[in-house]
Design a protein around this motif. Structure first.
Motif, mmCIF file in Angstrom:
data_model
loop_
_atom_site.group_PDB
_atom_site.id
_atom_site.type_symbol
_atom_site.label_atom_id
_atom_site.label_comp_id
_atom_site.label_asym_id
_atom_site.label_seq_id
_atom_site.Cartn_x
_atom_site.Cartn_y
_atom_site.Cartn_z
ATOM 1 N N GLY A 87 0.821 -1.212 0.000
ATOM 2 C CA GLY A 87 0.000 0.000 0.000
ATOM 3 C C GLY A 87 0.848 1.252 0.000
ATOM 4 N N VAL A 88 1.839 1.292 0.892
ATOM 5 C CA VAL A 88 2.680 2.482 1.004
ATOM 6 C C VAL A 88 3.413 2.741 -0.308
ATOM 7 C CG1 VAL A 88 4.732 3.426 2.120
ATOM 8 C CG2 VAL A 88 2.974 2.332 3.489
ATOM 9 N N LEU A 89 4.002 1.672 -0.882
ATOM 10 C CA LEU A 89 4.820 1.878 -2.076
ATOM 11 C C LEU A 89 3.963 2.268 -3.281
ATOM 12 C CD1 LEU A 89 7.481 -0.954 -1.811
ATOM 13 C CD2 LEU A 89 7.766 1.485 -1.414
ATOM 14 N N LEU A 90 2.835 1.566 -3.491
ATOM 15 C CA LEU A 90 2.020 1.854 -4.667
ATOM 16 C C LEU A 90 1.340 3.221 -4.534
ATOM 17 C CD1 LEU A 90 0.856 0.929 -7.360
ATOM 18 C CD2 LEU A 90 -1.083 -0.026 -6.108
ATOM 19 N N PHE A 91 0.594 3.416 -3.435
ATOM 20 C CA PHE A 91 -0.124 4.687 -3.272
ATOM 21 C C PHE A 91 0.854 5.852 -3.129
ATOM 22 C CE2 PHE A 91 -3.811 2.217 -1.099
ATOM 23 C CZ PHE A 91 -4.101 1.627 -2.306
ATOM 24 N N GLY A 92 1.935 5.598 -2.404
ATOM 25 C CA GLY A 92 2.932 6.650 -2.200
ATOM 26 C C GLY A 92 3.564 7.067 -3.511
ATOM 27 N N ALA A 93 3.929 6.071 -4.348
ATOM 28 C CA ALA A 93 4.564 6.401 -5.621
ATOM 29 C C ALA A 93 3.586 7.125 -6.535
ATOM 30 C CB ALA A 93 5.083 5.123 -6.291
ATOM 31 N N MET A 94 2.311 6.693 -6.524
ATOM 32 C CA MET A 94 1.320 7.354 -7.375
ATOM 33 C C MET A 94 1.161 8.820 -6.976
ATOM 34 S SD MET A 94 -1.460 4.282 -7.590
ATOM 35 C CE MET A 94 -2.857 5.284 -8.058
ATOM 36 N N ALA A 95 1.013 9.050 -5.670
ATOM 37 C CA ALA A 95 0.830 10.432 -5.216
ATOM 38 C C ALA A 95 2.087 11.247 -5.478
ATOM 39 C CB ALA A 95 0.486 10.445 -3.728
ATOM 40 N N GLY A 153 2.877 5.143 6.919
ATOM 41 C CA GLY A 153 4.059 5.159 6.073
ATOM 42 C C GLY A 153 3.987 6.138 4.908
ATOM 43 N N LEU A 154 2.763 6.494 4.500
ATOM 44 C CA LEU A 154 2.611 7.319 3.294
ATOM 45 C C LEU A 154 3.358 8.657 3.320
ATOM 46 C CD1 LEU A 154 -1.068 6.720 2.138
ATOM 47 C CD2 LEU A 154 1.010 6.403 0.795
ATOM 48 N N PRO A 155 3.260 9.451 4.412
ATOM 49 C CA PRO A 155 3.872 10.788 4.335
ATOM 50 C C PRO A 155 5.352 10.762 3.961
ATOM 51 C CG PRO A 155 2.483 10.637 6.271
ATOM 52 C CD PRO A 155 2.517 9.271 5.668
ATOM 53 N N LEU A 156 6.134 9.918 4.655
ATOM 54 C CA LEU A 156 7.565 9.886 4.362
ATOM 55 C C LEU A 156 7.810 9.332 2.955
ATOM 56 C CD1 LEU A 156 10.220 10.588 5.763
ATOM 57 C CD2 LEU A 156 10.450 8.180 6.354
ATOM 58 N N ALA A 157 7.013 8.321 2.562
ATOM 59 C CA ALA A 157 7.187 7.723 1.236
ATOM 60 C C ALA A 157 6.939 8.768 0.143
ATOM 61 C CB ALA A 157 6.228 6.542 1.069
ATOM 62 N N VAL A 158 5.847 9.525 0.277
ATOM 63 C CA VAL A 158 5.543 10.537 -0.735
ATOM 64 C C VAL A 158 6.677 11.560 -0.790
ATOM 65 C CG1 VAL A 158 3.978 12.408 -1.342
ATOM 66 C CG2 VAL A 158 3.064 10.237 -0.545
ATOM 67 N N PRO B 23 -5.908 7.434 -3.927
ATOM 68 C CA PRO B 23 -5.733 6.403 -2.892
ATOM 69 C C PRO B 23 -4.960 6.921 -1.677
ATOM 70 C CG PRO B 23 -5.034 5.604 -5.044
ATOM 71 C CD PRO B 23 -5.331 7.054 -5.204
ATOM 72 N N ALA B 24 -3.840 7.608 -1.932
ATOM 73 C CA ALA B 24 -3.025 8.090 -0.821
ATOM 74 C C ALA B 24 -3.804 9.090 0.019
ATOM 75 C CB ALA B 24 -1.735 8.726 -1.347
ATOM 76 N N VAL B 25 -4.443 10.050 -0.648
ATOM 77 C CA VAL B 25 -5.145 11.094 0.109
ATOM 78 C C VAL B 25 -6.307 10.498 0.899
ATOM 79 C CG1 VAL B 25 -6.533 13.183 -0.122
ATOM 80 C CG2 VAL B 25 -4.436 12.935 -1.435
ATOM 81 N N ILE B 26 -7.014 9.538 0.297
ATOM 82 C CA ILE B 26 -8.165 8.960 1.003
ATOM 83 C C ILE B 26 -7.720 8.163 2.219
ATOM 84 C CG2 ILE B 26 -10.022 7.257 0.807
ATOM 85 C CD1 ILE B 26 -10.383 8.209 -2.096
ATOM 86 N N VAL B 27 -6.764 7.246 2.042
ATOM 87 C CA VAL B 27 -6.321 6.427 3.182
ATOM 88 C C VAL B 27 -5.749 7.324 4.270
ATOM 89 C CG1 VAL B 27 -4.661 4.683 3.927
ATOM 90 C CG2 VAL B 27 -5.893 4.379 1.798
ATOM 91 N N TYR B 28 -4.905 8.257 3.869
ATOM 92 C CA TYR B 28 -4.246 9.139 4.834
ATOM 93 C C TYR B 28 -5.262 9.981 5.591
ATOM 94 C CZ TYR B 28 -1.292 13.153 6.160
ATOM 95 O OH TYR B 28 -0.667 14.166 6.827
ATOM 96 N N SER B 29 -6.245 10.538 4.872
ATOM 97 C CA SER B 29 -7.235 11.382 5.546
ATOM 98 C C SER B 29 -8.117 10.559 6.469
ATOM 99 C CB SER B 29 -8.130 12.090 4.523
ATOM 100 O OG SER B 29 -7.341 12.768 3.590
ATOM 101 N N LEU B 30 -8.552 9.404 5.948
ATOM 102 C CA LEU B 30 -9.530 8.605 6.687
ATOM 103 C C LEU B 30 -8.923 7.980 7.935
ATOM 104 C CD1 LEU B 30 -12.378 8.290 5.677
ATOM 105 C CD2 LEU B 30 -11.812 5.979 4.940
#
Lengths: 279, 311
Positions: A87-95, A153-158, B23-30
């Motif tokens: 999740g972190v790698l895919l969503f993070g890379a997309m964002a 994990g997302l913030p640092l990954a992005v 996806p990132a914004v939704i998961v992160y916000s939620l």
């Protein structure tokens, strides 16, 4: 010029200090693993010697493997860690791609919004998270932990990945566009393969805190069927406090996978830190 | 240059931007932002007869002043600051010293030392907490016999069991675990100092220790600032080590209680006390404010005062 600075006494002193500290760092780990193979008597009589033929006794391991469902815990940890990592790698890379590639009105604001989580720990929202998970009927599921760790994990990954994606050549992407590739294909076919080293760094940084976390498994998924290794070891050791063989064996079993992973990934981890990925 | 300007017919809505971000914004916000605000919001509420009502700052008043709560809260807050202080005083100097030694040019075995010193950082709190508990246990006797070997046996005491020493011991264990991070970051900063600067210093006759303090250390302040704020956030969010080593009651006699363990006990209850989500939320809100204040102080004051040198 640097030869002038390395005199023999100084080198010896440097090694002396480093060896001393290495011993301080490794001694507890070695002590635990060493004694986990000994009989109870030997653990107390001579804790500082290696297990020999007379003192060798795997009783601790047979207790641990017979009592706790460590294989199950291990699988739970694997599911949670791999799921969150994906999740972190895919969503993070997309964002990160959207933020570094396109100019749009909310760009800076979205970037700042996502970066908030680098400094504000997700734990502070635990009470809200638990309410949410109870409402969504996700308590004691792997998915609850995966969602939490993905958000964590997302913030640092992005942040790291968008820095890296800015370095991917525009000409390459524009060539792809002229060849009629869609934006999605440009991302998956051209950009993702090029940022693989950065993805490895992010993966290691994300993985370790997830594998080692105790707080969220304790609160969101304490059931036997979803217990992670970290929580399982904690509960098990709490029950077997007086059984030193079992406690030492459980600790060793918890140390080994992390140590193996670390030795495999230490290069990319250290490269990640020293190249300024976390600055 | 906007994706949502509908009145510009030549530029269609670029849906792919939304798809990439969603996806990132939704998961992160939620999972992160909404629960955080929900927690902050519920710190202003109380529950009476199964009915939540807005109570303003009542929870905070109870926390700061009430006889049942205030001593525990101030104790945990003070302990938390002390925990942080020990980290700053012990972790940073040792980390800097180790990094300085590691960065000596052509030091053989550098990779080995680096890898070995970083090992504890990879271990979970469960291992670290229980491992040290066993080592320091008077039952096993590893610590006393080691101290005996260097003639310092009189120094041994059940450190984790005595209220005066337990918190310091835990802070030092935490330093032992995390020393790898400051060491690595400072090591990286030292490597990025250009050779010309070092050469210039040598031509001016500044070498060895003087060179470190006069030339390198001023260049390290930004990194030390980052390490300090990371340590601050980590410490005011700490829980695991103390929970593992001393339990949720943070014994002996609450001497190792910090905000994280207080939050856990308050929220889930322990022994005879029932859990209180609203008071728990109030403690979480205080932790949030402390961390926010720390981060703001760093971003707006410390970071601006530190002189940065561009190479």
């Amino acid at each position: 010029m640097s030869r002038a600075r390395t005199s023999l006494p100084r080198t010896i002193a440097a090694h002396g200090i480093l060896i001393t500290y290495t011993i301080i760092a490794l001694f507890p780990v070695i002590l635990i693993v060493m004694n986990s193979f000994k009989s109870r008597k030997a653990i107390f009589a001579s804790p500082l010697t290696l297990p020999g033929p007379e003192t060798y006794d795997p009783i601790g391991y047979t207790t641990v493997l017979g009592q706790g469902d460590f294989t199950g815990y291990f699988i739970n940890s694997l599911i949670v860690t791999c799921g969150s990592l994906a999740g972190v790698l895919l969503f993070g890379a997309m964002a990160a791609f959207a933020l570094s590639e396109y100019r749009f009105r909310m760009n800076t604001l979205t970037g700042l919004y996502l970066a908030l989580g680098i400094m504000i720990p997700i734990r502070l929202g635990t009470i809200g998270i638990l309410k949410f998970m109870v409402g969504a009927n996700l308590v004691n599921t792997h998915l609850a932990l995966i969602l939490v760790y993905t958000a964590q994990g997302l913030p640092l990954a992005v942040f790291i990945l968008s820095e890296f994606m800015r370095t991917v050549s525009d000409d390459l992407k524009n060539a792809g566009r002229i060849d009629g590739l869609s934006e999605y294909r440009i991302f998956f076919r051209l950009v993702l393969p090029l940022v693989r080293p950065a993805m490895a760094t992010v993966a290691v940084f994300t993985m370790i805190p997830i594998w080692n976390d105790l707080w969220f498994p304790l609160i969101l998924a304490p059931a036997e069927s979803t217990k992670t290794v970290t929580l399982g070891a904690q509960v098990f050791i709490g029950q077997f406090v007086t059984n030193w063989n079992a406690v030492l064996a459980a600790l060793s079993l918890a140390i080994v996978p992390v140590l193996v992973l670390y030795l495999i990934f230490s290069k990319s981890l250290i490269r990640g830190i020293t190249s300024g990925a976390v600055k | 240059m906007s994706s949502v300007e509908l009145d510009a017919p030549r530029r269609p809505v670029r849906w792919h931007i939304a798809v990439f971000l969603a996806p990132a914004v939704i998961v992160y916000s939620l999972i992160m932002i909404v629960p955080l605000f929900e927690t902050l919001r519920s710190s202003f509420y109380r529950v009476a007869e199964n009915q939540a009502y807005f109570a303003g700052l009542e929870n905070f008043k109870t926390l700061f002043l009430d006889d049942r709560w205030a001593p525990q809260f101030w104790n945990a807050l003070w302990n938390n600051f002390y925990f942080f202080l020990i980290h700053m005083v012990v972790q940073n100097p040792i980390g800097i010293a180790l990094a300085a030694i590691l960065s000596i040019p052509r030091l053989p075995g550098r990779t080995f030392y680096r890898t070995a010193i970083f090992v504890p950082t990879m271990l979970s709190f469960v291992i670290v907490g229980f491992g040290w508990k066993l080592i320091l246990s008077p039952l096993w006797g590893v610590a006393p016999s080691l101290l005996d070997a260097v003639g310092l046996k009189f120094l041994f005491a059940p450190y984790l069991g005595k209220p005066e020493t337990a918190l310091t011991t835990l802070a030092l264990i935490s330093v032992w675990q995390y020393i790898g991070i400051p060491m690595m970051l400072i090591y990286a900063a030292l490597l990025s100092i250009p050779d010309e600067i070092i050469e210039a210093a040598e031509i001016d006759g500044v070498t060895g220790t003087a060179q470190f303090f006069k030339i390198k250390l001023p260049l390290l302040w930004p990194t030390i600032g980052i390490i300090s704020i990371l340590t601050f956030v980590g410490n005011f969010n700490a829980f695991d080590l103390i929970y593992v080593a001393q339990g949720a009651l943070a014994g002996p006699n609450f001497s190792t209680d910090i905000l994280g363990t207080l939050l856990y006990r308050t929220f889930f209850g322990f022994q005879l006390q029932l859990g209180d989500p609203n008071m728990g939320a109030a403690i979480a809100a205080i932790m949030f404010l402390i961390i926010l204040a720390g981060v703001a102080l760093y971003l707006f004051v410390i970071q601006r005062k530190i002189t940065r040198y561009q190479f």
